[in-house]
Design a protein around this motif. Structure first.
Motif, PDB file in Angstrom:
ATOM      1  N   SER A  41       1.298  -1.110  -0.176  1.00  0.00           N
ATOM      2  CA  SER A  41      -0.297  -0.057  -0.262  1.00  0.00           C
ATOM      3  C   SER A  41       1.090   0.894   0.030  1.00  0.00           C
ATOM      4  O   SER A  41       1.805   1.549   0.720  1.00  0.00           O
ATOM      5  CB  SER A  41      -0.715  -0.199   1.480  1.00  0.00           C
ATOM      6  OG  SER A  41      -2.175   0.969   0.925  1.00  0.00           O
ATOM      7  N   LEU A  42       0.900   1.975  -1.074  1.00  0.00           N
ATOM      8  CA  LEU A  42       1.037   3.725  -1.087  1.00  0.00           C
ATOM      9  C   LEU A  42       0.331   4.699  -0.687  1.00  0.00           C
ATOM     10  O   LEU A  42      -0.811   4.408  -1.656  1.00  0.00           O
ATOM     11  CB  LEU A  42       1.759   3.678  -2.487  1.00  0.00           C
ATOM     12  CG  LEU A  42       2.992   2.464  -2.685  1.00  0.00           C
ATOM     13  CD1 LEU A  42       3.249   2.479  -4.289  1.00  0.00           C
ATOM     14  CD2 LEU A  42       4.211   1.931  -2.510  1.00  0.00           C
ATOM     15  N   ARG A  43       0.562   5.499  -0.319  1.00  0.00           N
ATOM     16  CA  ARG A  43      -0.150   6.620   0.042  1.00  0.00           C
ATOM     17  C   ARG A  43       0.370   7.960   0.550  1.00  0.00           C
ATOM     18  O   ARG A  43       1.606   8.035   0.998  1.00  0.00           O
ATOM     19  CB  ARG A  43      -1.210   6.324   1.696  1.00  0.00           C
ATOM     20  CG  ARG A  43      -0.741   5.498   2.286  1.00  0.00           C
ATOM     21  CD  ARG A  43      -1.640   4.883   4.068  1.00  0.00           C
ATOM     22  NE  ARG A  43      -1.324   4.779   4.831  1.00  0.00           N
ATOM     23  CZ  ARG A  43      -0.769   5.237   5.657  1.00  0.00           C
ATOM     24  NH1 ARG A  43      -1.322   6.420   5.588  1.00  0.00           N
ATOM     25  NH2 ARG A  43      -0.144   4.660   6.786  1.00  0.00           N
ATOM     26  N   HIS A  44       0.083   9.054   0.344  1.00  0.00           N
ATOM     27  CA  HIS A  44       0.204  10.039   0.766  1.00  0.00           C
ATOM     28  C   HIS A  44      -0.779  11.102   1.455  1.00  0.00           C
ATOM     29  O   HIS A  44      -1.919  11.087   1.898  1.00  0.00           O
ATOM     30  CB  HIS A  44       0.489  10.962  -0.331  1.00  0.00           C
ATOM     31  CG  HIS A  44       1.491  12.106  -0.363  1.00  0.00           C
ATOM     32  ND1 HIS A  44       0.796  13.993  -0.700  1.00  0.00           N
ATOM     33  CD2 HIS A  44       2.443  12.769   0.525  1.00  0.00           C
ATOM     34  CE1 HIS A  44       1.673  14.256  -0.407  1.00  0.00           C
ATOM     35  NE2 HIS A  44       3.045  13.822   0.063  1.00  0.00           N
ATOM     36  N   ASP A  45      -0.235  12.012   2.483  1.00  0.00           N
ATOM     37  CA  ASP A  45      -1.054  12.330   3.860  1.00  0.00           C
ATOM     38  C   ASP A  45      -0.884  13.438   3.286  1.00  0.00           C
ATOM     39  O   ASP A  45      -1.281  14.816   4.297  1.00  0.00           O
ATOM     40  CB  ASP A  45      -1.062  12.312   5.029  1.00  0.00           C
ATOM     41  CG  ASP A  45      -0.285  12.270   5.767  1.00  0.00           C
ATOM     42  OD1 ASP A  45       1.323  13.845   4.979  1.00  0.00           O
ATOM     43  OD2 ASP A  45       0.875  11.981   6.759  1.00  0.00           O
ATOM     44  N   PRO A  54       4.412  -5.728   3.158  1.00  0.00           N
ATOM     45  CA  PRO A  54       3.895  -7.134   4.869  1.00  0.00           C
ATOM     46  C   PRO A  54       5.532  -6.544   5.800  1.00  0.00           C
ATOM     47  O   PRO A  54       4.402  -7.356   6.792  1.00  0.00           O
ATOM     48  CB  PRO A  54       3.915  -8.456   4.044  1.00  0.00           C
ATOM     49  CG  PRO A  54       3.854  -7.843   2.754  1.00  0.00           C
ATOM     50  CD  PRO A  54       4.141  -7.049   1.737  1.00  0.00           C
ATOM     51  N   THR A  55       5.978  -6.397   5.637  1.00  0.00           N
ATOM     52  CA  THR A  55       7.358  -6.678   6.887  1.00  0.00           C
ATOM     53  C   THR A  55       7.597  -4.577   7.556  1.00  0.00           C
ATOM     54  O   THR A  55       7.782  -5.233   8.496  1.00  0.00           O
ATOM     55  CB  THR A  55       8.476  -7.057   6.413  1.00  0.00           C
ATOM     56  OG1 THR A  55       9.630  -6.310   5.066  1.00  0.00           O
ATOM     57  CG2 THR A  55       8.306  -8.872   5.638  1.00  0.00           C
ATOM     58  N   THR A  56       7.101  -3.993   6.224  1.00  0.00           N
ATOM     59  CA  THR A  56       7.816  -2.625   7.259  1.00  0.00           C
ATOM     60  C   THR A  56       6.567  -1.236   6.799  1.00  0.00           C
ATOM     61  O   THR A  56       6.792  -1.783   5.810  1.00  0.00           O
ATOM     62  CB  THR A  56       9.188  -2.504   6.553  1.00  0.00           C
ATOM     63  OG1 THR A  56      10.042  -3.678   7.052  1.00  0.00           O
ATOM     64  CG2 THR A  56      10.308  -0.950   7.178  1.00  0.00           C
ATOM     65  N   LEU A  57       7.234  -0.686   7.285  1.00  0.00           N
ATOM     66  CA  LEU A  57       6.194   0.993   7.007  1.00  0.00           C
ATOM     67  C   LEU A  57       7.519   1.768   6.678  1.00  0.00           C
ATOM     68  O   LEU A  57       8.014   2.146   7.380  1.00  0.00           O
ATOM     69  CB  LEU A  57       5.004   1.212   8.035  1.00  0.00           C
ATOM     70  CG  LEU A  57       4.616   2.620   7.581  1.00  0.00           C
ATOM     71  CD1 LEU A  57       3.679   2.776   5.939  1.00  0.00           C
ATOM     72  CD2 LEU A  57       4.023   2.877   8.905  1.00  0.00           C
TER      73      LEU A  57
END
Length: 81
Positions: A41-45, A54-57
């Motif tokens: 999941s890629l996103r921008h706030d 699955p393993t890291t943010l």
């Protein structure tokens, strides 16, 4: 909230992915990793870019950092040399 953009790794360019993020869309990328297919999941706030695997943010504050991450991780289609 806009509908997430669902793509397979290599389907869009890094710039196209980044444009979608800057337009407020979450980009869900199906990618091969760790011996299987996983959704990233890629996103921008508005301030920070996020790459949730699955393993890291991973977090990036600069546009160029996010572009480099998208390219390095193989989420975008290869660029011509």
């Amino acid at each position: 909230m806009a509908e997430p953009l669902r793509v397979e790794a290599g389907e869009l360019s890094a710039e196209e992915i980044l444009d979608a993020l800057l337009d407020g869309r979450r980009v869900l990328v199906e990618a091969e990793m760790m011996g299987g297919t996983h959704r990233v999941s890629l996103r921008h706030d508005g301030t920070t870019f996020y790459c949730d695997t699955p393993t890291t943010l991973h977090k990036h504050t600069e546009r160029e950092e996010m572009l480099a991450c998208i390219r390095k991780m193989g989420y975008a289609k290869p660029e011509p040399e």
